[in-house]
Design an enzyme around this catalytic site. Structure first.
Site, PDB file in Angstrom:
ATOM      1  N   ASP A  12      11.359 -36.993   3.325  1.00 49.45           N
ATOM      2  CA  ASP A  12      12.817 -37.083   3.315  1.00 49.45           C
ATOM      3  C   ASP A  12      13.365 -36.260   2.148  1.00 49.45           C
ATOM      4  O   ASP A  12      12.839 -36.309   1.028  1.00 49.45           O
ATOM      5  CB  ASP A  12      13.248 -38.555   3.197  1.00 49.45           C
ATOM      6  CG  ASP A  12      14.705 -38.759   3.556  1.00 49.45           C
ATOM      7  OD1 ASP A  12      14.973 -39.450   4.555  1.00 49.45           O
ATOM      8  OD2 ASP A  12      15.583 -38.220   2.845  1.00 49.45           O
ATOM      9  N   ASN A  25      17.068 -46.878  11.691  1.00 53.84           N
ATOM     10  CA  ASN A  25      18.482 -47.219  11.688  1.00 53.84           C
ATOM     11  C   ASN A  25      19.100 -46.809  13.018  1.00 53.84           C
ATOM     12  O   ASN A  25      18.752 -45.774  13.574  1.00 53.84           O
ATOM     13  CB  ASN A  25      19.181 -46.484  10.542  1.00 53.84           C
ATOM     14  CG  ASN A  25      18.611 -46.859   9.181  1.00 53.84           C
ATOM     15  OD1 ASN A  25      18.217 -47.997   8.971  1.00 53.84           O
ATOM     16  ND2 ASN A  25      18.562 -45.904   8.272  1.00 53.84           N
ATOM     17  N   VAL A  49      21.458 -39.170  11.336  1.00 50.04           N
ATOM     18  CA  VAL A  49      20.904 -38.068  12.135  1.00 50.04           C
ATOM     19  C   VAL A  49      20.516 -38.637  13.494  1.00 50.04           C
ATOM     20  O   VAL A  49      19.705 -39.583  13.579  1.00 50.04           O
ATOM     21  CB  VAL A  49      19.687 -37.417  11.457  1.00 50.04           C
ATOM     22  CG1 VAL A  49      19.149 -36.282  12.332  1.00 50.04           C
ATOM     23  CG2 VAL A  49      20.052 -36.886  10.065  1.00 50.04           C
ATOM     24  N   HIS A  62      14.171 -41.521  14.150  1.00 53.03           N
ATOM     25  CA  HIS A  62      13.202 -41.281  13.081  1.00 53.03           C
ATOM     26  C   HIS A  62      12.809 -42.607  12.481  1.00 53.03           C
ATOM     27  O   HIS A  62      13.638 -43.489  12.275  1.00 53.03           O
ATOM     28  CB  HIS A  62      13.768 -40.341  12.016  1.00 53.03           C
ATOM     29  CG  HIS A  62      15.171 -40.636  11.611  1.00 53.03           C
ATOM     30  ND1 HIS A  62      16.261 -40.292  12.388  1.00 53.03           N
ATOM     31  CD2 HIS A  62      15.672 -41.279  10.533  1.00 53.03           C
ATOM     32  CE1 HIS A  62      17.369 -40.690  11.790  1.00 53.03           C
ATOM     33  NE2 HIS A  62      17.030 -41.309  10.670  1.00 53.03           N
ATOM     34  N   HIS A  86      11.644 -44.309   9.264  1.00 55.85           N
ATOM     35  CA  HIS A  86      11.514 -44.142   7.814  1.00 55.85           C
ATOM     36  C   HIS A  86      10.236 -44.836   7.370  1.00 55.85           C
ATOM     37  O   HIS A  86      10.001 -46.013   7.712  1.00 55.85           O
ATOM     38  CB  HIS A  86      12.682 -44.815   7.091  1.00 55.85           C
ATOM     39  CG  HIS A  86      14.010 -44.157   7.267  1.00 55.85           C
ATOM     40  ND1 HIS A  86      14.525 -43.247   6.374  1.00 55.85           N
ATOM     41  CD2 HIS A  86      14.952 -44.293   8.237  1.00 55.85           C
ATOM     42  CE1 HIS A  86      15.721 -42.856   6.778  1.00 55.85           C
ATOM     43  NE2 HIS A  86      16.004 -43.476   7.906  1.00 55.85           N
TER      44      HIS A  86
HETATM   45  P1  5GP Z   1      19.318 -42.076   8.796  1.00 53.18           P
HETATM   46  O1  5GP Z   1      20.421 -42.378   7.818  1.00 53.18           O
HETATM   47  O2  5GP Z   1      19.818 -41.332  10.000  1.00 53.18           O
HETATM   48  O3  5GP Z   1      18.486 -43.266   9.146  1.00 53.18           O
HETATM   49  O4  5GP Z   1      18.316 -41.130   8.018  1.00 53.18           O
HETATM   50  C1  5GP Z   1      18.423 -39.750   7.997  1.00 53.18           C
HETATM   51  C2  5GP Z   1      17.549 -39.269   6.879  1.00 53.18           C
HETATM   52  O5  5GP Z   1      17.351 -37.872   7.024  1.00 53.18           O
HETATM   53  C3  5GP Z   1      18.145 -39.483   5.483  1.00 53.18           C
HETATM   54  O6  5GP Z   1      17.270 -40.299   4.723  1.00 53.18           O
HETATM   55  C4  5GP Z   1      18.281 -38.076   4.917  1.00 53.18           C
HETATM   56  O7  5GP Z   1      17.981 -38.010   3.549  1.00 53.18           O
HETATM   57  C5  5GP Z   1      17.307 -37.286   5.756  1.00 53.18           C
HETATM   58  N1  5GP Z   1      17.659 -35.899   5.943  1.00 53.18           N
HETATM   59  C6  5GP Z   1      18.877 -35.415   6.321  1.00 53.18           C
HETATM   60  N2  5GP Z   1      18.839 -34.075   6.429  1.00 53.18           N
HETATM   61  C7  5GP Z   1      17.565 -33.705   6.104  1.00 53.18           C
HETATM   62  C8  5GP Z   1      16.920 -32.437   6.022  1.00 53.18           C
HETATM   63  O8  5GP Z   1      17.500 -31.377   6.279  1.00 53.18           O
HETATM   64  N3  5GP Z   1      15.612 -32.441   5.656  1.00 53.18           N
HETATM   65  C9  5GP Z   1      14.931 -33.598   5.382  1.00 53.18           C
HETATM   66  N4  5GP Z   1      13.637 -33.483   5.045  1.00 53.18           N
HETATM   67  N5  5GP Z   1      15.516 -34.808   5.450  1.00 53.18           N
HETATM   68  C10 5GP Z   1      16.826 -34.862   5.800  1.00 53.18           C
END
Ligand code: 5GP
Length: 114
Positions: free
Chosen positions: A30, A87, A96, A100, A102
């Site tokens: 992340d 999430n 996103v 995914h 985590h």
């Molecule tokens: P969500 O909030 O959708 O559960 O988690 C999305 C995760 O994607 C976040 O923890 C954020 O830091 C990570 N993330 C967003 N954009 C990028 C990216 O371009 N590269 C990487 N490696 N992680 C990302």
């Protein structure tokens, strides 16, 4: 569906620190880690949210969990423990829209989560 940043990572169009890959799943660090170890495991097909899981794509979820389990052993945190969490939508904190898992490890996790 609009492509997400994770589609670009899957297509290797933008860089990511990839730590796991098989035919079905990609795992990468992340960019904004919330623990000493914070990896995202994603399916190599677009499934937008947990609500979009169905009988045809559910195997991806199993494979994501297996990948996370293997990674836990590889980085030596299987016994001390870790957290896997997904999430969903606004109240779940999803940002996103490509599912995914985590994988968080390397510190004591708290409950309830924020
Ligand atoms: P969500 O909030 O959708 O559960 O988690 C999305 C995760 O994607 C976040 O923890 C954020 O830091 C990570 N993330 C967003 N954009 C990028 C990216 O371009 N590269 C990487 N490696 N992680 C990302």
């Amino acid at each position: 569906m609009e492509p997400t940043i994770f589609d670009l990572i899957l297509q290797k169009e933008i860089p990511a620190d990839i730590v796991y890959e098989d035919a079905h799943v990609l795992g990468f660090k992340d960019v904004n880690p919330q623990a000493p170890i914070h990896v995202l495991f994603i399916p190599k097909v677009r499934i937008a949210t947990h609500n979009d899981l169905d009988a045809d794509n559910i195997d991806y979820l199993s494979r994501m969990h297996l990948a996370a389990k293997e990674y836990a052993a590889e980085v030596g945190v299987a016994d001390e423990g870790y957290r896997v969490v997904m999430n969903c939508n606004g109240h779940g904190g999803q940002t996103v829209y490509h599912i995914h898992l985590h994988f968080l490890a390397g510190r004591q996790m708290l409950w309830p989560p924020g």
